[in-house]
Design an enzyme around this catalytic site. Structure first.
Site, PDB file in Angstrom:
ATOM      1  CE1 TYR A 197       3.997   3.661   0.996  1.00 34.54           C
ATOM      2  CE2 TYR A 197       1.732   2.980   1.377  1.00 34.54           C
ATOM      3  CZ  TYR A 197       2.693   3.509   0.545  1.00 34.54           C
ATOM      4  OH  TYR A 197       2.354   3.899  -0.719  1.00 34.54           O
ATOM      5  NE  ARG A 210       5.118   2.100  -4.599  1.00 36.37           N
ATOM      6  CZ  ARG A 210       4.140   2.579  -3.853  1.00 36.37           C
ATOM      7  NH1 ARG A 210       2.895   2.506  -4.271  1.00 36.37           N
ATOM      8  NH2 ARG A 210       4.400   3.121  -2.678  1.00 36.37           N
ATOM      9  CD  GLU A 316      -5.108   2.348  -6.912  1.00 38.75           C
ATOM     10  OE1 GLU A 316      -4.846   1.137  -7.009  1.00 38.75           O
ATOM     11  OE2 GLU A 316      -5.462   2.891  -5.841  1.00 38.75           O
TER      12      GLU A 316
END
Length: 328
Positions: A197, A210, A316
């Protein structure tokens, strides 16, 4: 055949049974983990009503040994390690996170369980500011990143993880590691790897993959309405849900996994032991309806009303993908 590891959700009061590595109680109170009846137990304030609480139980066959060291509790058999820790509430988490994670990584090395494959972090006031004016989640991520850089020497990379809010005081965390089982950390082509990021998201990027594949079981990290590195559909629950589930479906699908050298993909109907985190209490009926449509009717789903790692995220989702429902 080598040992396997399994997860199930039960009521907080239920008896765990044998071969239990760990018990995490999602209820009304948080506190330091301890050994209860021989089982490492971490309690997290995630529910405002005891009727909504549940316990997450991790089991694995074979003799299990449990102990504590440096405020960490842990248990292991010959193949799997569980470890949990707790950081007292603070106006700055960087140094304590780095130290405690460093202790945990040292334990992993000493006990020879070099492959961490799944982590969870529960952070109070996650969208608030620390004494420096830095968002608490970014404060935490800074300390965690330094620990990974300096203390975690495994070449396989960062594991699947969730970083989410809690109503308790203090950071609770736990993770799972293995000794010899093959693992593979998975990224999503729809999303920038979290550890890449840009700096606008904090001085250190979040430290996780992920998903992580352990043999034929895929552990899916907390996933939200993020494309590339940006939040999309701010303020729209249904659209954020669609992007989050779309991200998971793409991540675990056969075409995506094939490109990363993994065969036999999954669908959302293969997801189980699902936790859905939602920000606003009033959204629960809509969230439950969306989940009932998306997931297998026999999937175990729990709903937790907490803050999420970005203030503009409304939901989420995490879970474990396997082929157990394939015959249906």
């Amino acid at each position: 055949m080598s040992a396997t590891i399994e997860c199930r959700f039960i009521t907080p009061e239920a008896t765990c049974g044998n071969e239990v590595l760990a018990r995490i109680v999602f209820g009304e109170a948080s506190g330091r983990p301890c050994i209860e009846n021989g089982v490492p137990t971490l309690r997290l304030a995630m529910c405002d009503d005891a009727r909504d609480g549940f316990a997450e139980i991790w089991t694995s066959a074979g003799p299990i040994r449990s102990a504590s060291i440096n405020d960490l509790v842990f248990a292991h058999n010959d193949e799997f390690l569980f470890c949990a820790g707790f950081l007292p509430v603070s106006d700055r988490y960087t140094d304590a996170t780095r130290e405690t994670y460093g202790d945990a990584f040292a334990l992993v090395g000493e006990l020879n369980f070099p492959k961490i494959f799944r982590m969870w972090n529960f952070i109070p006031h996650i969208n608030g500011a620390n004494r420096e004016g830095l968002e608490v989640y970014r404060d935490f991520c800074r300390g965690r990143a330094v620990a990974f850089e300096q203390d975690y020497a495994n070449a396989s990379g960062m594991p699947a993880a969730t970083g989410i809010g809690t109503w308790g005081d203090g950071v609770g965390f736990y993770f799972l590691a293995c000794r010899e089982s093959p693992i593979r950390h998975i990224e999503n082509s729809r999303q920038t790897p979290a550890y890449e990021y840009p700096q606008r998201y904090g001085p250190k990027s979040p430290s996780f993959a992920r998903a992580t594949l352990l043999r034929d079981t895929l552990f899916v990290s907390g996933t939200a309405s993020i494309l590339g590195h940006e939040t999309v559909h701010v303020g729209d629950l249904e659209k954020q849900w669609s992007v989050a589930t779309g991200n998971i479906a793409h991540l675990i699908g056969g075409e995506s996994l094939e490109k990363q050298g993994v065969h036999n993909g999954y669908t959302l109907r293969d997801l189980d032991q699902i936790k859905v985190y939602y920000r606003h209490p009033a959204d629960l009926p809509r969230v439950m309806k969306l989940a009932q449509t998306a997931f297998h009717p026999d999937a175990s789903v729990r709903y937790l009303n907490v803050d999420i790692c970005r203030a503009d995220l409304l939901v989420e989702i995490e879970g474990i993908a396997s082929h157990r429902h394939r015959s249906d």
